[in-house]
Design a protein around this motif. Structure first.
Motif, mmCIF file in Angstrom:
data_model
loop_
_atom_site.group_PDB
_atom_site.id
_atom_site.type_symbol
_atom_site.label_atom_id
_atom_site.label_comp_id
_atom_site.label_asym_id
_atom_site.label_seq_id
_atom_site.Cartn_x
_atom_site.Cartn_y
_atom_site.Cartn_z
ATOM 1 N N ASN A 8 0.843 -1.196 0.000
ATOM 2 C CA ASN A 8 0.000 0.000 0.000
ATOM 3 C C ASN A 8 0.875 1.241 0.000
ATOM 4 O O ASN A 8 1.873 1.303 0.722
ATOM 5 C CB ASN A 8 -0.912 0.019 1.220
ATOM 6 C CG ASN A 8 -2.042 -0.978 1.117
ATOM 7 O OD1 ASN A 8 -2.274 -1.590 0.079
ATOM 8 N ND2 ASN A 8 -2.762 -1.154 2.207
ATOM 9 N N THR A 10 0.883 5.802 -1.309
ATOM 10 C CA THR A 10 0.264 6.974 -1.923
ATOM 11 C C THR A 10 1.373 7.876 -2.429
ATOM 12 O O THR A 10 2.350 8.130 -1.718
ATOM 13 C CB THR A 10 -0.587 7.748 -0.891
ATOM 14 O OG1 THR A 10 -1.605 6.893 -0.377
ATOM 15 C CG2 THR A 10 -1.229 8.975 -1.519
ATOM 16 N N VAL A 80 -3.238 6.586 -5.267
ATOM 17 C CA VAL A 80 -3.340 5.718 -4.095
ATOM 18 C C VAL A 80 -3.330 4.278 -4.586
ATOM 19 O O VAL A 80 -4.195 3.881 -5.386
ATOM 20 C CB VAL A 80 -4.627 5.996 -3.293
ATOM 21 C CG1 VAL A 80 -4.745 5.029 -2.118
ATOM 22 C CG2 VAL A 80 -4.657 7.445 -2.809
ATOM 23 N N ASN A 82 -3.750 0.599 -3.447
ATOM 24 C CA ASN A 82 -4.176 -0.357 -2.430
ATOM 25 C C ASN A 82 -3.792 -1.733 -2.971
ATOM 26 O O ASN A 82 -4.562 -2.370 -3.695
ATOM 27 C CB ASN A 82 -5.673 -0.255 -2.160
ATOM 28 C CG ASN A 82 -6.098 -1.128 -1.014
ATOM 29 O OD1 ASN A 82 -5.562 -2.225 -0.826
ATOM 30 N ND2 ASN A 82 -7.071 -0.661 -0.247
ATOM 31 N N TYR A 84 -3.391 -4.537 -1.550
ATOM 32 C CA TYR A 84 -4.097 -5.703 -1.000
ATOM 33 C C TYR A 84 -5.453 -5.912 -1.667
ATOM 34 O O TYR A 84 -5.853 -7.049 -1.904
ATOM 35 C CB TYR A 84 -4.222 -5.566 0.521
ATOM 36 C CG TYR A 84 -2.874 -5.324 1.150
ATOM 37 C CD1 TYR A 84 -1.862 -6.292 1.071
ATOM 38 C CD2 TYR A 84 -2.580 -4.123 1.763
ATOM 39 C CE1 TYR A 84 -0.611 -6.066 1.604
ATOM 40 C CE2 TYR A 84 -1.325 -3.895 2.305
ATOM 41 C CZ TYR A 84 -0.339 -4.861 2.225
ATOM 42 O OH TYR A 84 0.900 -4.634 2.738
ATOM 43 N N ASP A 85 -6.140 -4.814 -1.989
ATOM 44 C CA ASP A 85 -7.434 -4.903 -2.670
ATOM 45 C C ASP A 85 -7.302 -4.818 -4.195
ATOM 46 O O ASP A 85 -8.293 -4.831 -4.906
ATOM 47 C CB ASP A 85 -8.378 -3.797 -2.190
ATOM 48 C CG ASP A 85 -8.809 -3.991 -0.749
ATOM 49 O OD1 ASP A 85 -8.719 -5.133 -0.250
ATOM 50 O OD2 ASP A 85 -9.228 -2.993 -0.123
ATOM 51 N N LYS A 87 -6.423 -2.216 -6.143
ATOM 52 C CA LYS A 87 -7.175 -1.044 -6.574
ATOM 53 C C LYS A 87 -6.249 0.171 -6.563
ATOM 54 O O LYS A 87 -5.544 0.403 -5.573
ATOM 55 C CB LYS A 87 -8.354 -0.833 -5.626
ATOM 56 C CG LYS A 87 -9.300 0.252 -6.011
ATOM 57 C CD LYS A 87 -10.490 0.239 -5.042
ATOM 58 C CE LYS A 87 -11.540 1.223 -5.453
ATOM 59 N NZ LYS A 87 -12.696 1.191 -4.538
ATOM 60 N N GLU A 101 -9.067 -1.318 -11.196
ATOM 61 C CA GLU A 101 -9.365 -2.370 -10.223
ATOM 62 C C GLU A 101 -9.006 -3.744 -10.772
ATOM 63 O O GLU A 101 -8.911 -3.938 -11.975
ATOM 64 C CB GLU A 101 -10.852 -2.356 -9.873
ATOM 65 C CG GLU A 101 -11.292 -1.089 -9.161
ATOM 66 C CD GLU A 101 -12.731 -1.137 -8.742
ATOM 67 O OE1 GLU A 101 -12.982 -1.570 -7.611
ATOM 68 O OE2 GLU A 101 -13.593 -0.747 -9.557
ATOM 69 N N GLU A 143 1.355 4.175 2.984
ATOM 70 C CA GLU A 143 0.000 3.769 3.336
ATOM 71 C C GLU A 143 -0.965 4.387 2.342
ATOM 72 O O GLU A 143 -0.593 5.283 1.583
ATOM 73 C CB GLU A 143 -0.351 4.215 4.755
ATOM 74 C CG GLU A 143 -0.279 5.727 4.941
ATOM 75 C CD GLU A 143 -0.489 6.148 6.376
ATOM 76 O OE1 GLU A 143 -1.639 6.477 6.708
ATOM 77 O OE2 GLU A 143 0.488 6.142 7.140
ATOM 78 N N CYS A 144 -2.191 3.933 2.361
ATOM 79 C CA CYS A 144 -3.235 4.494 1.507
ATOM 80 C C CYS A 144 -3.881 5.659 2.232
ATOM 81 O O CYS A 144 -4.510 5.465 3.274
ATOM 82 C CB CYS A 144 -4.315 3.451 1.191
ATOM 83 S SG CYS A 144 -3.735 2.062 0.229
ATOM 84 N N GLU A 146 -6.694 8.422 2.864
ATOM 85 C CA GLU A 146 -8.147 8.443 2.680
ATOM 86 C C GLU A 146 -8.539 9.653 1.832
ATOM 87 O O GLU A 146 -7.811 10.656 1.794
ATOM 88 C CB GLU A 146 -8.841 8.509 4.045
ATOM 89 C CG GLU A 146 -8.609 7.289 4.909
ATOM 90 C CD GLU A 146 -9.194 6.019 4.309
ATOM 91 O OE1 GLU A 146 -10.255 6.093 3.660
ATOM 92 O OE2 GLU A 146 -8.578 4.953 4.478
#
Length: 167
Positions: A8, A10, A80, A82, A84-85, A87, A101, A143-144, A146
């Motif tokens: 993850n 950014t 960003v 992500n 793990y997801d 995305k 995605e 990190e991602c 928000e």
């Protein structure tokens, strides 16, 4: 280059491109502000007045997001990842402009020794993709962030510089 994009993360960058004229003799004319070379991971502006994000997955399938047409101005692009997801969300001035995605693991960008600001790859024979304009700031987070954090950073930069949106 210590940026592990398979975790993850950014990337936030602010810059102002010059208005550029399309060179119809070239296959593409991107002006890279941030790049990890190879199968380029890049944030750029092009002669079609679009801000772009481009990367590749481990199978060398292209992943990209383009903005709407906007003439060059001091802007913020935030990517960003992500991991793990699976995305990737791209923001311009704190507003989401596109998402990628369900991609496979990203190309192993960590194997590239350098990342560059203002050029795609200065060691390339052709299409070095030099940026035309000015660079303001770069921040990389492990990190991602928000959406509200991205908007806050974008707004604070605009206020700090005494600008109006789209200046």
């Amino acid at each position: 280059n210590d940026i592990n994009l398979n975790n993850n993360s950014t990337i936030f960058i602010s810059f102002c491109p010059e208005d550029v004229v399309c060179d119809h003799t070239k296959e593409s004319d991107n002006f890279s502000i941030f790049t990890i070379p190879g199968y380029d991971f890049s944030i750029s502006y092009n002669s079609f007045s679009r801000y772009s994000f481009c990367a590749f997955d481990k199978d060398k399938k292209v992943l990209y997001v383009n903005s709407n047409i906007k003439k060059g101005y001091l802007t913020n692009i935030t990517v960003v990842i992500n991991a793990y997801d699976k995305k990737i969300i791209v923001y311009q001035d704190g507003i989401e402009i596109g998402t990628v995605e369900n991609y496979k693991k990203l190309y192993p960008y960590l194997t590239e020794p350098y990342f560059y600001i203002g050029v795609g790859d200065p060691n390339r024979e052709n299409d070095k993709n030099f940026f035309k304009g000015f660079f303001k700031s770069l921040a990389i987070f492990s990190e991602c962030l928000e959406p509200d954090e991205i908007l806050e950073i974008s707004n604070k930069l605009v206020n700090l510089l005494g600008l109006k949106k789209n200046d």
